[in-house]
Design an enzyme around this catalytic site. Structure first.
Site, short mmCIF file in Angstrom:
data_model
loop_
_atom_site.label_atom_id
_atom_site.label_comp_id
_atom_site.label_asym_id
_atom_site.label_seq_id
_atom_site.Cartn_x
_atom_site.Cartn_y
_atom_site.Cartn_z
N PHE A 136 0.85 -1.18 0.00
CA PHE A 136 0.00 0.00 0.00
C PHE A 136 0.89 1.23 0.00
O PHE A 136 1.76 1.37 0.86
CB PHE A 136 -0.93 0.03 1.23
CG PHE A 136 -1.84 1.23 1.22
CD1 PHE A 136 -2.99 1.24 0.45
CD2 PHE A 136 -1.51 2.38 1.94
CE1 PHE A 136 -3.82 2.37 0.41
CE2 PHE A 136 -2.33 3.50 1.90
CZ PHE A 136 -3.48 3.49 1.13
N ASP A 222 9.35 2.72 1.77
CA ASP A 222 8.16 3.40 2.28
C ASP A 222 8.04 3.08 3.77
O ASP A 222 7.58 2.00 4.15
CB ASP A 222 6.92 2.94 1.50
CG ASP A 222 5.63 3.59 1.99
OD1 ASP A 222 5.61 4.11 3.12
OD2 ASP A 222 4.63 3.55 1.25
N LYS A 251 2.69 9.47 8.48
CA LYS A 251 1.87 9.12 9.65
C LYS A 251 2.30 9.72 11.00
O LYS A 251 1.70 10.67 11.46
CB LYS A 251 1.72 7.60 9.73
CG LYS A 251 0.93 7.07 8.53
CD LYS A 251 0.24 5.77 8.80
CE LYS A 251 -0.90 5.54 7.82
NZ LYS A 251 -0.53 4.87 6.58
C1 LIG Z 1 -0.79 5.18 5.19
C2 LIG Z 1 0.23 4.79 4.21
C3 LIG Z 1 0.45 5.52 3.03
C4 LIG Z 1 -0.44 6.68 2.62
O1 LIG Z 1 -0.40 7.73 3.51
P1 LIG Z 1 -1.55 8.86 3.43
O2 LIG Z 1 -1.11 9.87 4.46
O3 LIG Z 1 -2.84 8.19 3.76
O4 LIG Z 1 -1.55 9.41 2.07
C5 LIG Z 1 1.46 5.13 2.19
N1 LIG Z 1 2.24 4.07 2.49
C6 LIG Z 1 2.07 3.35 3.61
C7 LIG Z 1 2.97 2.19 3.89
C8 LIG Z 1 1.05 3.67 4.50
O5 LIG Z 1 0.86 2.92 5.59
#
Ligand SMILES: *Cc1c(COP(=O)(O)O)cnc(C)c1O
Length: 415
Positions: A136, A222, A251
């Site tokens: 994700f 990420d 986050k």
């Molecule tokens: C939450 C998340 C995102 C996206 O972040 P947003 O602030 O919702 O755009 C991207 N990568 C990972 C691994 C995430 O957990």
């Protein structure tokens, strides 16, 4: 709880919110509009790592709000320089890592920056970014395509081109796809968060690093969910002693205030020239005052060590529960994998009713991501609630539990 508030009718149906409205919080606790207290073991999806209403963050925000909110990126920004330097040092695990930072407003935006940077660094024609199935990376069109979940792509086709997907945890699969004449980089979560807290085989990141070095492509990690202490290290990639080319963070960075960041080692970062990328709000003082207070507090408290200790305790307790087949994850990013036949959505709803906030990222598992400052007593309390919810769940008939989606929808409509 009263009927559907008028406001809900004016919100797009992108979420199906649980029938509860939180109005305040402190530490690991939340309070709803009826005054009922809950333990928050989700932290707004790994966001409020210092807990709710942390005084250092609240004070920094109030101070900054009374001083200066915004001036645009056309002027120098001392807070941005400060937070970027701290991030660089945390990415270097205490030593300067020699990179540069772009500030964004969210995780998806931090990843957008990484994707554009990879294209810019790769040069024309070398624009493909490879990511993993099950990953994700965000909801914008490009990060949606990087997200390795084809069922999420389908309604929004055509998506921006230049994305390929390979099996998570399988460097061999990547080796087949990573043609350096077209591939600019690899974007990878060190643990799959949204797909149920899946930990790849040990050595995965270092093998990825070796392959990326061999092919001359960027390793972009990420760390939006895993970063900033949550897994017991400042960043999860440090667990394998790997040095990425690009790291994305969001986050927990503002402890609830929207702020994201894309870090790249200097040679890669310098592929961007003025005009290549930007953001009106990215790096604005209010958000960065929260980021500064969050990072300074995390450093002062040694947040990774706290997450590691509390995580070990929580993990052991969860592992003893009847109905939990196993526990996976690292630090305070954990999933309790449920025994066959237990519906995680129903379990999460029952836990909520009993005063515990967790979520079910996938059908067979419950995710726990409490604040990093959570106490052992709070962990024990959460586990006791989960035990009660599990007992309730196993005590009820499969008939009720069989169709939790309908049950959930009925609850929302019938309130
Ligand atoms: C939450 C998340 C995102 C996206 O972040 P947003 O602030 O919702 O755009 C991207 N990568 C990972 C691994 C995430 O957990």
């Amino acid at each position: 709880m009263t009927g559907l508030a008028p406001a809900q009718g004016h919100l797009m149906s992108t979420y199906a919110p649980a029938p509860v409205r939180f109005v305040s919080g402190a530490g690991a606790r939340l309070v709803d509009e009826d005054g009922k207290s809950y333990l928050d073991f989700l932290s707004g999806l790994a966001v409020t790592s210092l807990g709710h209403a942390h005084p250092a963050v609240a004070e920094a925000l109030c101070r900054q709000a009374g001083r200066l909110l915004h001036v645009s990126n056309l002027f120098r920004n001392e807070l941005a320089e400060d937070v970027a330097a701290t991030l660089d040092r945390l990415i270097g695990d205490g030593q300067p890592a020699g990179g540069k930072v772009f500030f964004a407003n969210s995780g998806a935006e931090a990843n957008e920056c990484a994707l554009k940077l990879a294209r810019r660094f790769g040069g024309r024609g070398r624009h493909v970014v490879v990511s993993a199935y099950g990953s994700f990376h965000g909801r914008t069109l490009a990060t949606l395509h990087a997200t390795g979940q084809p069922e999420k792509h389908e309604p929004f086709a055509p998506l921006p081109e230049g994305f390929r997907h390979v099996a998570y945890g399988d460097v061999g699969d990547l080796a087949r796809v990573a043609d350096p004449s077209v591939v600019a980089g690899v974007l990878v979560e060190p643990i799959l968060g949204e797909s149920g807290v899946i930990v790849p085989p040990r050595g995965y990141l270092s093998d990825l690093r070796a392959l990326c070095d061999e092919r001359g492509i960027l390793l972009m990690v990420d760390e939006i969910q895993t970063g900033l202490g949550r897994t017991g290290r400042w960043f999860r990639f440090q667990d394998e002693d790997v040095q990425p080319d690009v790291v994305t963070v969001a986050k927990a960075l503002g402890n609830g205030v929207p702020v994201g960041a894309c870090w790249a080692r200097a040679e890669v970062a310098d592929a961007f020239v003025p005009g290549d990328h930007g953001s009106t709000f990215g790096g604005q003082p209010l958000a960065l005052s929260a980021a500064k207070a969050t990072l300074d507090t995390m450093v002062e408290l040694d947040a990774p060590a706290l997450a590691s200790a509390a995580g070990a305790h929580l993990r052991a307790k969860l592992g003893e529960l009847d109905g939990v087949a196993k526990v996976r994850g690292a630090g305070l990013l954990l999933a309790a994998v449920l025994e066959q036949g237990i519906d995680s959505k129903a379990l999460v709803a029952d836990a909520l009713a009993l005063g515990l906030v967790v979520n079910a990222p996938i059908p067979g598992a419950v995710r726990l991501a409490p604040p990093l400052l959570v106490s052992e007593a709070e962990c024990d309390e959460a586990v006791a609630i989960l035990a009660a919810a599990l007992a309730q769940n196993r005590g009820e008939s499969g008939r009720i539990r069989g169709d939790s989606h309908h049950r959930n929808a009925d609850e929302q409509e019938g309130r």
